[in-house]
Design an enzyme around this catalytic site. Structure first.
Site, short mmCIF file in Angstrom:
data_model
loop_
_atom_site.label_atom_id
_atom_site.label_comp_id
_atom_site.label_asym_id
_atom_site.label_seq_id
_atom_site.Cartn_x
_atom_site.Cartn_y
_atom_site.Cartn_z
N HIS A 50 13.24 104.46 41.88
CA HIS A 50 11.86 104.44 41.37
C HIS A 50 11.20 105.75 41.82
CE1 HIS A 50 7.62 103.17 41.27
NE2 HIS A 50 7.99 102.16 40.50
N ASP A 86 14.48 100.89 50.01
CA ASP A 86 13.35 100.48 49.18
C ASP A 86 13.64 99.04 48.75
OD1 ASP A 86 11.70 99.82 47.11
OD2 ASP A 86 11.95 101.69 46.00
N GLN A 131 12.12 95.30 45.29
CA GLN A 131 12.63 94.28 44.36
C GLN A 131 13.61 93.31 45.02
OE1 GLN A 131 11.38 93.85 41.46
NE2 GLN A 131 10.37 95.79 41.02
N LYS A 177 4.28 92.04 44.89
CA LYS A 177 5.47 91.61 44.13
C LYS A 177 6.08 90.33 44.73
CE LYS A 177 6.73 96.37 42.98
NZ LYS A 177 6.51 96.59 41.54
N CYS A 202 8.84 103.96 35.70
CA CYS A 202 8.81 104.92 36.83
C CYS A 202 10.21 105.34 37.23
CB CYS A 202 8.06 104.36 38.02
SG CYS A 202 6.37 103.95 37.66
N1 PMP Z 1 10.32 100.73 44.31
C1 PMP Z 1 10.72 99.84 43.40
C2 PMP Z 1 12.18 99.53 43.27
C3 PMP Z 1 9.77 99.23 42.58
O1 PMP Z 1 10.16 98.36 41.66
C4 PMP Z 1 8.41 99.54 42.75
C5 PMP Z 1 7.34 98.92 41.86
N2 PMP Z 1 7.63 98.92 40.51
C6 PMP Z 1 8.05 100.47 43.72
C7 PMP Z 1 9.03 101.04 44.50
C8 PMP Z 1 6.64 100.87 43.96
O2 PMP Z 1 5.88 99.79 44.37
P1 PMP Z 1 4.29 99.96 44.54
O3 PMP Z 1 3.79 100.40 43.19
O4 PMP Z 1 3.82 98.59 44.90
O5 PMP Z 1 4.07 100.98 45.57
#
Ligand code: PMP
Length: 417
Positions: free
Chosen positions: A125, A202, A205, A228, A368
């Site tokens: 991401h 990270d 998910q 999430k 993203c």
């Molecule tokens: N890493 C992953 C794998 C994600 O799916 C996301 C959110 N889509 C993020 C980071 C970023 O999370 P946040 O927008 O809550 O900072």
């Protein structure tokens, strides 16, 4: 009921699932973007603001002590949830993005130098990619990428050449938000440590969807977002090993993070306070604690089982749709409840729009993950993602909606020929 898990009972806990969109019952399949919240989490927010709103760690009066106890109790709950060795390893931040940037500033600037290497993967991401690009640029370091194969798995053979004695950090997602792939992070941590590299996971998910044990994984840093995992927006978590937090400099300076302030210099409080300058997000942290309680009640093994069976059901159905290209592995055991796909002749945004007309919420776009989109030669995908409150009937509705999109836009394509 699927796998002894009473999804209908779970749904009763989520008031938003009674909402109608265009006069039809909401089918929410975008939990990878943000999850819905159970009544217990909503109540926790209201309870804090109506009964004991006060600043924490300061007041010597009952309300402030109550707020402080609830805030620190949430830290202990989060620590237990990921099996952290102590609550002091848990830093509350805004979200996964801020947790990763905290490591970039508070650890990276002192530990990554010219010609050092940072290793990430092609499926990251942007929030686990751009901070490392910036750090590499700032420090004259090299950013290296572990590639992804056609099936959506990391090409782990590449680790042999990609990890060197100059690797300072490996930053990798536990579960891909596009492909659903569950990466073998424990093995990656082991290989990184062999070369003296630290490893950041990270877990945006994974922590919401499956049991995660940081001590078993042995990662050095782990980042995730409250929103999430059925908690509110505006609160995220950085876990780090205690000796790292002790050595790291503060991320932000201000109130609450100091031991002593003099005119020329200051000294710092111990972690976690050292990294939580200013008034924290008290209400949302407490409500994240309520989300953790709720997930514990459901049982993370059962949440995972439920999503696994739903993902299997969805993959079986998607396989039957002609003209559909699915991204990521086909075996549900090696993936989370995220399915990304494109349809011949129908733009992902058009799929999302047709589905919305049926009250079905999915995500369409690059998620993203622009480098990953480029890897697969697509500008965007449609993505449905599942959580503990989703049902097989909702997957059926998704498949019906996909057929509708094909009918509507298939005809449009034919007419324009
Ligand atoms: N890493 C992953 C794998 C994600 O799916 C996301 C959110 N889509 C993020 C980071 C970023 O999370 P946040 O927008 O809550 O900072």
């Amino acid at each position: 009921m699927q796998n002894g898990f009473d999804v209908q009972a779970v749904r009763q806990d989520f008031p938003i699932l009674d909402v109608q969109v265009h006069g039809k019952p909401l089918v929410y399949l975008d939990s990878a973007a943000t999850s819905q919240k159970p009544q217990a989490v909503i109540d926790s927010l209201v309870d804090y603001y109506t009964r004991y709103n006060a600043n924490v760690h300061r007041g010597i009066y009952t309300l402030s002590e109550q707020a402080t106890a609830a805030y620190e109790d949430a830290r202990a709950k989060v620590a237990r949830f990921i099996n952290a060795p102590s609550p002091e390893c848990i830093i509350f931040v805004r979200n996964t993005t801020e947790a990763i940037n905290l490591v970039r500033f508070a650890w990276g600037f002192d530990n990554v130098g010219a010609n050092d290497e940072i290793l990430i993967s092609e499926m990251e991401h942007h929030s686990n990619l751009v901070p490392w690009q910036l750090l590499a640029q700032d420090r004259g370091a090299e950013l290296r990428y572990l590639r992804v194969n056609n099936e959506g798995r990391l090409m782990l053979d590449g680790l042999d050449v990609l990890i060197t004695e100059r690797t300072r950090l490996i930053a990798v997602s536990h579960v891909s938000n596009v492909l659903g792939t569950i990466n073998p992070v424990k093995g990656i941590v082991k290989r990184g440590h062999k070369f003296g590299s630290l490893v950041l996971v990270d877990a945006a998910q994974s922590v919401p969807h499956m049991p995660v044990d940081v001590q078993e994984m042995d990662c050095d840093f782990l980042a995730f977002s409250g929103h999430k995992m059925m908690g509110p927006t505006g609160v995220g978590v950085l876990y780090a090993k205690p000796h790292l937090l002790e050595a790291m400099r503060p991320f932000m300076g201000g109130g609450s993070m100091i031991r002593k302030v003099m005119l020329s210099e200051s000294t710092w409080a111990d972690a976690p306070q050292k990294f939580e300058a200013g008034t924290p997000n008290i209400a949302d942290v407490i409500a994240l604690g309520a989300a953790v309680d709720y997930l514990n009640e459901l049982g993370m093994d059962d949440v995972r089982e439920h999503e696994l069976s739903l993902t299997q059901y969805a993959l079986d159905a998607l396989r039957e749709v002609t003209g559909l290209r699915m991204f990521g592995p086909w075996e549900p055991q090696t993936r989370g409840g995220v399915v990304s796909f494109v349809l011949d002749g129908v733009h992902p945004h058009d799929i999302a729009q047709i589905l919305d007309s049926e009250a079905i919420a999915i995500r369409a776009g690059h998620h993203c993950c622009q480098p990953l989109m480029r890897r697969y030669n697509v500008a965007a995908t449609a993505r449905a993602s599942f959580y503990a409150y989703n049902t097989e009937e909702e997957v059926d509705a998704l498949i019906d909606g996909i057929h509708k999109a094909q009918r509507v836009f298939g005809h449009a394509v034919e007419r324009s020929l």
